[in-house]
Structures are given as C-alpha cells and as structure tokens.
Design a protein around this motif. Structure first.
Motif, PDB file in Angstrom:
ATOM      1  N   VAL B 132       0.833  -1.212   0.000  1.00 14.41           N
ATOM      2  CA  VAL B 132       0.000   0.000   0.000  1.00 14.41           C
ATOM      3  C   VAL B 132       0.871   1.267   0.000  1.00 14.41           C
ATOM      4  O   VAL B 132       0.835   2.059  -0.945  1.00 14.41           O
ATOM      5  CB  VAL B 132      -0.960   0.038   1.225  1.00 14.41           C
ATOM      6  N   LEU B 133       1.648   1.436   1.055  1.00 12.10           N
ATOM      7  CA  LEU B 133       2.361   2.708   1.215  1.00 12.10           C
ATOM      8  C   LEU B 133       3.399   2.960   0.122  1.00 12.10           C
ATOM      9  O   LEU B 133       3.425   4.030  -0.487  1.00 12.10           O
ATOM     10  CB  LEU B 133       3.034   2.774   2.593  1.00 12.10           C
ATOM     11  N   LEU B 134       4.252   1.962  -0.110  1.00 12.63           N
ATOM     12  CA  LEU B 134       5.313   2.169  -1.105  1.00 12.63           C
ATOM     13  C   LEU B 134       4.743   2.367  -2.522  1.00 12.63           C
ATOM     14  O   LEU B 134       5.144   3.304  -3.219  1.00 12.63           O
ATOM     15  CB  LEU B 134       6.323   1.022  -1.054  1.00 12.63           C
ATOM     16  N   PRO B 135       3.777   1.503  -2.947  1.00 14.76           N
ATOM     17  CA  PRO B 135       3.185   1.763  -4.272  1.00 14.76           C
ATOM     18  C   PRO B 135       2.531   3.146  -4.355  1.00 14.76           C
ATOM     19  O   PRO B 135       2.671   3.845  -5.357  1.00 14.76           O
ATOM     20  CB  PRO B 135       2.139   0.648  -4.421  1.00 14.76           C
ATOM     21  N   ALA B 136       1.823   3.533  -3.280  1.00 11.19           N
ATOM     22  CA  ALA B 136       1.172   4.862  -3.294  1.00 11.19           C
ATOM     23  C   ALA B 136       2.234   5.957  -3.403  1.00 11.19           C
ATOM     24  O   ALA B 136       2.052   6.946  -4.122  1.00 11.19           O
ATOM     25  CB  ALA B 136       0.348   5.055  -2.025  1.00 11.19           C
ATOM     26  N   GLN B 137       3.340   5.751  -2.703  1.00 12.44           N
ATOM     27  CA  GLN B 137       4.410   6.744  -2.733  1.00 12.44           C
ATOM     28  C   GLN B 137       5.066   6.802  -4.115  1.00 12.44           C
ATOM     29  O   GLN B 137       5.396   7.878  -4.619  1.00 12.44           O
ATOM     30  CB  GLN B 137       5.456   6.390  -1.657  1.00 12.44           C
TER      31      GLN B 137
END
Lengths: 384, 206
Positions: B132-137
């Motif tokens: 979630v976080l890394l792809p969103a980033q």
C-alpha cells in the motif's frame, strides 16, 4: 476589493491625459469613417516598396474595421489620426489623400513609462546588432487588445513565443513543461515586475476557461452582486471560508469548475524592461515558505474585451485544501502537514529513544538473569 | 560460532533489493527534506536535490519490481501474509516480548526460518508498506515528477494538492520508519547481528 490597476489602463490614462493637454491636429477634423472609406477595402495594397520602412510586415493596407472596433484603443475613443498624427487633412484630389509614406506611430506619446522601460531592455539593445524591434512586434498594429484576461499560454503565444522557443533554452530548469504552463515568462525574466497568482474558473470537461458572463449566468447574479456573494465579511479579501463557500455554491449549481492557478505578471510598464542575465534563477526564491511570489493572489472574472475584474484572495487559500489544483513545491506548502510530519518523526524518535533507554537501564537485570541461567545450567550438568 | 547455528535467511536477490531500496530511501528522505525546507536546509541546491530525488525515486521503483518479481516467482510472497487464525495471539506475544521480555533477556517468541522469517508484527507492517504505502508513494512520486504530463490522472484523483499531501505524509512516515527500522535491526542477539545478516544472508540461531 482591491482592484489591480491594469497597466493598459495606466497607458490609457496617460493617453487621455496627453489628449487633454495637447490638442491633436487632425483629431477634430478627420473621422475614422473617412479612413475606412478606403482602408476597409481588402484589396487595398501599396503598389510600390519605395520608401518602405523595413519594419513593415506587409504591404497590405486593409484594416479590418470589426477587429479594430474591438481594440483597446478604439474602445477608449482613440481614433486613427490620434496615432497617425502626420495626417492633418485629407486631400481627395490626390490619388492618395494623405502622404504616401506615413511616419512611424510613436507609442511613446501616450505610453511613456512603458517606453522608458523598453529603452532599458535587451530588445532595445539589439538595435546595436542591426535588429529593430518596435512595439508592434509584440503588440501588433491596429488590433491591440487588453492582455490581462489572457492565460499564461496565450500570453506566451501572443508575446515571447513569436520570436523565442523556450524549449531551446532553459536546460538548467527542472520541470520545464510545468514552469512554462504555469508561470508567465516575464515573472522570472523581470523579477521586479509586480505579479500575482491568478485564479480563474476552468472547466475540466471542456478544457475551457469560464468567462465572466458564463459564471455570472450560472450563479444567477449581476457583476456587482458577485463581490457581495464572495466577500461576506466585507473585509475586501476572500478568505479560506469564503473561498470554500464559493466552491460549495458552484457545486450546488452542479458546476464542476476548478480554480486554475497561474503565476502572471501584472500589466505594468516595468514588464518591458527585460534584460539578459537578470532573470530569476534561484529556485528557492519561489520554492520556499513565505516566498514573495505568492503574496498577491487574485480571483479573476475575464471579459470578452480582454479585461478582467480582480478580487483579492488571502494567500492562505493557496496553502489549503480549498485550492486542490495548484501546488508550488515548498512555496505553497501546507503548514498542517509539517506539524503532522513533525509528530510522526517525534513519535519515531521517542519510541526508539525510550526503548533504548530502558534497554540500557535493564542491562544489569539481563546480566543477572543470564548469570542465574548459567548457574542453573551448571548445577544441572553437575547433578547429572 | 558453529556453522550449525547459521541459517540462510536472506537470498541474494532480497539482499540486493534491500540495500538498493535502503540507499534509495535514505537519498529520498534527505533530498525530500531539502526540497520541502529549502529555506532552512542548505545540503545542496534545490534543483540538484530535485534531480537526485527523481533518480533515487526511479531507483526505488526499479528495486521494488525486483522485489516483486523475486517474491512472486518463488511463491515466497506468502511470508508477508499473517495467518488470521493465529495472528492475535502471536501479536500479543510479540508485543509482550518487545515491551517487556526483551528487557529481561527472554528469548524472542518468533524463531526465524527461511519459510517464515517475519514475526506477525513484521508481517503486518511490511504487508502495509510493500503493498500500500510504497506503491502509493511511487505512483504519487511519478505524478509529481511530470505534473503536466499526468494532469488528467491528477485531476481524476482530486488535484495536485491531494497527490502532494499523500506523498508528503508518506514521506514523513518513511522518514520516521527509517529511524525505527534501523533501531529494531539492533535488537538481534548482538546490536549488529541483523545488519551483518543482511550482507551475508545468514542469520545466527540462538
């Protein structure tokens, strides 16, 4: 509401002052209609190049009366002979009723401040290299319109891009496309010129700006009522709440306009003073908190004649969720995010430092437990 | 130290990904601070920090796909998914260990194996981070890299302010995570044991 004085307006004020003080020879005696009697003929051309000034772009002598009637000069009552001051009378006995080779129009008569700024610019200095650039190179001849309502793209296309291709230079500039799309050339190239963030209504569905008339029609109000609708606390500035109210009203009217923001120069005479090596190249000037480039923010209602009404907006709007379609890296950052970020970092460091402190403080306890465990193991071994 | 106590936990692709990712994240955090606080920090000129941030960002994206390819192709991706039936009990045990047992010198309730190297708290945290976080980033970062080019997508997602907010909030999260992650890595049987293992691939069993 603060009304930004459009530079064209300044020019016109100067112009009117000129006319009031200096009676123009032909102004009273020659009407525009007399000029258009000949010059509305599309086939009217100069038959010889004799005596032609090199700065002329064409031999065609046709003037589109309709287009001329929309020009800023015509709209302010300035007639043909007010500029072509060397025509004092028309002699219809001659093939050409005035002298064949007219003098160059001297814009300085009215636009003195702009002229002075231009004289100290690179565009004047290139005359030393044999290149003559007159006012009309950018502004045209008979169809000069007000520029203040134009977007950055139109300002660039109508001005600098006629001669310069910004993509052929600016290699040092990160995010070229973004800068060229949102920032007018003059903003960086004349750092001292007044500028402001210009917010205009934009329809994402049609990719078009809403005109003043369209927005007022949607809201069902008159021009005067627009200000009252916006500035509910009557403090002459649209704050975040008032800005959000406007957005809400548009939503209620089922209009999904966004506020398109651009950094543009004001139509001030100083914009003519462009010089080499004086452009702003320090990114931090814009991209840092409290950058002066975002001090002035205005919401504009653009009109068909190229003019616009300006309504002063609080800078805080740029740094809030009210304006979701504009962000200048660092320059319009939200302080709330900085606070949340600080809490996240402080939380991380606190957990680490707290845990580490307890780890260090409990070293004796662990040593004691390890020693007890070792003793127990030894006893077990011995008992076996 | 006997060889029987060494277990090969971190295969080469994972180690390569990890250190590429680590270098990238450190650069991104450093340049991120420089970009956001240009008026305070003077680590490097703003335009250089933007360029470096972009390069590091694409490095992290490339490393991410290396990670994804390795874990998907080997089927080991399942190590990131905690077993719901035992999650709560194991999580309580693990929290007790980090908050109390570790100070008394008690053993870690989770024993690392090549098939199950993460404890449940790590599983849950890394699941969120990697999926979630890394792809969103990464996605928000790419949008911010070419705001004009991706303007349609940016408008669709609510505007540049929304994209920037996501990117900045996660930036602060990753900056904070970096600190906590480095600290947690010192919780092995010696402070440098896990760091060493991430170079050699071998964790020591105790």
């Amino acid at each position: 509401m603060k009304n930004l004085i459009p530079p064209i307006g300044i020019g016109l004020a100067v112009a009117l002052a000129c006319f009031a003080a200096v009676p123009l020879a032909g102004a009273a005696s020659i009407e525009n209609s007399e000029c258009f009697a000949c010059h509305s003929d599309e086939s009217l051309t100069r038959s010889t190049t004799e005596g032609m000034n090199h700065s002329r772009m064409s031999e065609q002598l046709f003037i589109d009366e309709t287009q001329f009637s929309h020009s800023v000069h015509h709209n302010n009552g300035i007639g043909c002979v007010d500029c072509h001051v060397d025509i004092s009378k028309l002699d219809y006995n001659q093939e050409v009723p005035h002298k064949k080779q007219l003098d160059l129009v001297n814009c300085t008569m009215c636009h003195e401040e702009s002229s002075n700024a231009f004289k100290d610019s690179v565009h004047m200095k290139i005359r030393g290299k044999g290149i003559t650039m007159n006012c009309n190179a950018c502004h045209g001849y008979h169809y000069v319109t007000r520029q203040e309502a134009l977007s950055v793209a139109d300002r660039t296309n109508n001005g600098c891009a006629k001669c310069h291709n910004p993509y052929q230079s600016h290699d040092w500039l990160p995010q070229k496309n973004e800068h060229f799309s949102f920032v007018e050339c003059v903003v960086c190239h004349v750092p001292d010129a007044p500028r402001h963030i210009r917010l205009s209504f934009f329809d994402l569905m049609t990719n078009k700006f809403y005109s003043s008339q369209e927005i007022l029609k949607i809201l069902g109000i008159s021009e005067n009522e627009f200000k009252l609708l916006l500035d509910t606390d009557k403090d002459e500035i649209i704050n975040v709440t008032e800005f959000e109210n406007l957005e809400l009203i548009l939503r209620q009217k089922n209009v999904h306009a966004i506020f398109h923001a651009e950094l543009v120069a004001e139509m001030h005479p100083s914009v003519h003073k462009i010089n080499r090596g004086q452009a702003e190249r320090d990114c931090k000037t814009c991209h840092s908190a409290n950058s002066p480039y975002f001090d002035a923010v205005t919401l504009v209602l653009t009109k068909d004649d190229g003019s616009s009404d300006h309504f002063q907006v609080d800078r805080a709007v740029l740094e809030s969720f009210s304006l979701r379609h504009f962000y200048a890296l660092g320059g319009t950052r939200m302080k709330l995010l900085d606070k949340i970020g600080f809490l996240l970092l402080a939380g991380g460091f606190s957990v680490v430092l707290g845990h580490l402190a307890v780890r260090i403080a409990t070293i004796p306890l662990r040593r004691k437990n390890e020693y007890a465990a070792e003793q127990s193991n030894i006893q077990e071994e011995v008992s076996r | 130290m006997s060889h029987e106590k060494l277990i090969y936990i971190h295969p080469a692709p994972v180690r390569v990904w990890h250190w590429l990712n680590a270098a990238g994240i450190v650069l991104l955090v450093a340049t991120g601070f420089q970009i956001r606080y240009a008026e305070i920090l003077n680590l490097m000129p703003l335009k250089d920090s933007v360029s470096l941030h972009n390069f590091a960002g694409f490095g992290v994206i490339a490393a991410y796909f290396l990670w994804l390819f390795y874990y998907l192709s080997t089927g080991k991706i399942i190590i990131y998914f905690p077993d719901p039936s035992t999650f709560v009990a194991k999580a309580v045990k693990q929290v007790k260990f980090y908050g109390y047992g570790i100070f008394r010198g008690e053993p870690n309730p989770h024993v690392m194996t090549p098939e199950n190297k993460f404890n449940v708290l790590q599983q849950k945290a890394y699941l969120g981070i990697m999926f979630v976080l890394l792809p969103a980033q990464m996605i928000s970062g790419v949008f911010l890299w070419k705001v004009k080019g991706y303007s349609d997508y940016i408008h669709l997602l609510g505007g540049i302010r929304i994209i920037d907010t996501i990117h900045v909030l996660f930036f602060f999260f990753f900056a904070s995570f970096l600190v906590v992650h480095c600290y947690l890595a010192t919780l092995g049987h010696t402070p440098l044991a896990h760091f060493k293992a991430m170079f050699t691939g071998y964790e020591e069993h105790h």
